[in-house]
Scaffold this motif. Structure first.
Motif, mmCIF file in Angstrom:
data_model
loop_
_atom_site.group_PDB
_atom_site.id
_atom_site.type_symbol
_atom_site.label_atom_id
_atom_site.label_comp_id
_atom_site.label_asym_id
_atom_site.label_seq_id
_atom_site.Cartn_x
_atom_site.Cartn_y
_atom_site.Cartn_z
ATOM 1 N N THR A 1 -3.537 9.956 7.353
ATOM 2 C CA THR A 1 -3.517 9.418 5.990
ATOM 3 C C THR A 1 -2.958 7.995 5.978
ATOM 4 O OG1 THR A 1 -3.311 11.616 5.035
ATOM 5 C CG2 THR A 1 -2.600 9.773 3.655
ATOM 6 N N SER A 2 -1.903 7.764 6.746
ATOM 7 C CA SER A 2 -1.327 6.431 6.832
ATOM 8 C C SER A 2 -2.313 5.449 7.471
ATOM 9 C CB SER A 2 -0.028 6.482 7.642
ATOM 10 O OG SER A 2 0.603 5.226 7.653
ATOM 11 N N ARG B 1 -5.007 4.629 4.808
ATOM 12 C CA ARG B 1 -4.457 3.770 3.750
ATOM 13 C C ARG B 1 -4.175 2.363 4.251
ATOM 14 N NH1 ARG B 1 0.413 6.701 1.006
ATOM 15 N NH2 ARG B 1 0.516 4.692 -0.050
ATOM 16 N N LEU C 1 3.253 2.033 2.258
ATOM 17 C CA LEU C 1 3.493 2.521 3.610
ATOM 18 C C LEU C 1 4.847 2.039 4.133
ATOM 19 C CD1 LEU C 1 -0.110 1.756 4.827
ATOM 20 C CD2 LEU C 1 0.831 4.014 4.287
ATOM 21 N N ALA D 1 0.831 -1.213 0.000
ATOM 22 C CA ALA D 1 0.000 0.000 0.000
ATOM 23 C C ALA D 1 0.863 1.260 0.000
ATOM 24 C CB ALA D 1 -0.932 -0.005 1.214
ATOM 25 N N ALA E 1 -7.476 0.462 4.971
ATOM 26 C CA ALA E 1 -8.112 0.104 3.692
ATOM 27 C C ALA E 1 -7.422 -1.115 3.069
ATOM 28 C CB ALA E 1 -8.079 1.285 2.732
ATOM 29 N N ALA E 2 -6.095 -1.136 3.096
ATOM 30 C CA ALA E 2 -5.358 -2.271 2.527
ATOM 31 C C ALA E 2 -5.642 -3.553 3.313
ATOM 32 C CB ALA E 2 -3.858 -1.972 2.527
#
Length: 172
Positions: free
Chosen positions: A127-128, A131, A16, A14, A134-135
């Motif tokens: 934001t992290s 994300r 990250l 993703a 979601a992943a």
């Protein structure tokens, strides 16, 4: 689902930054099929360190035996994979989308935050968090409706013998 050995790779895929805490692949108990995700905040001090927060997740606290969560998200937006098995991040919930579910079927994320109104979630960390969650939800094939903050899972007023709710970015 015995172990979540794919956690680090899914987060890296993703885009990250991911750190693997030594021993994570064998840490934690037996898991069932993951049914949802609980997003927590550590409630550590404003000056807490990643090492200190991770130490608590590894060694437990007065309210939770170790390990406390599979994943830790620092204020920098970096993810740390702590455990691949069952962790003790929440009890069976009495509300919300994961009502009736507990540690053996819920993935737990602890994000570094004081839980004080004076501390805002930084854009980088928020934001992290979004994300990453979601992943994880995509990999687990669970709907967004099965992602909840601790506040939704165990809201106040709390039942007798239960701990008070803890806010997360999803519940503010």
């Amino acid at each position: 689902m015995a172990r979540l050995l794919w956690l680090a790779q899914v987060l890296r895929d993703a885009g990250l930054t991911v750190h693997e805490v030594p021993g994570w692949k064998t840490r934690g108990g037996s898991l069932g099929e993951i049914r949802g995700i609980t997003c927590h905040a550590t409630a550590g001090g404003l000056n807490s360190t990643d090492d200190g927060e991770i130490s608590t997740l590894l060694h437990g606290s007065s309210t939770a035996p170790p390990p406390i969560a599979q994943l830790y998200l620092s204020r920098t937006g970096h993810w740390h994979v702590v455990a691949s098995g069952k962790c003790n991040h929440n009890r069976v919930g009495w509300a919300g989308p994961n009502r009736g579910f507990g540690n053996s079927v819920l993935l737990g994320i602890e994000a570094q935050h004081s839980n004080k109104d004076s501390e805002r979630w930084t854009e980088r960390q928020y934001t992290s968090y979004v994300r990453g969650v979601a992943a994880l939800a995509r990999r687990l094939d669970i709907p967004v409706s099965r992602i909840a903050g601790h506040k939704e899972h165990q809201p106040s007023p709390h039942r007798a013998g239960r701990h008070r709710r803890r806010p997360t970015p999803l519940s503010t």
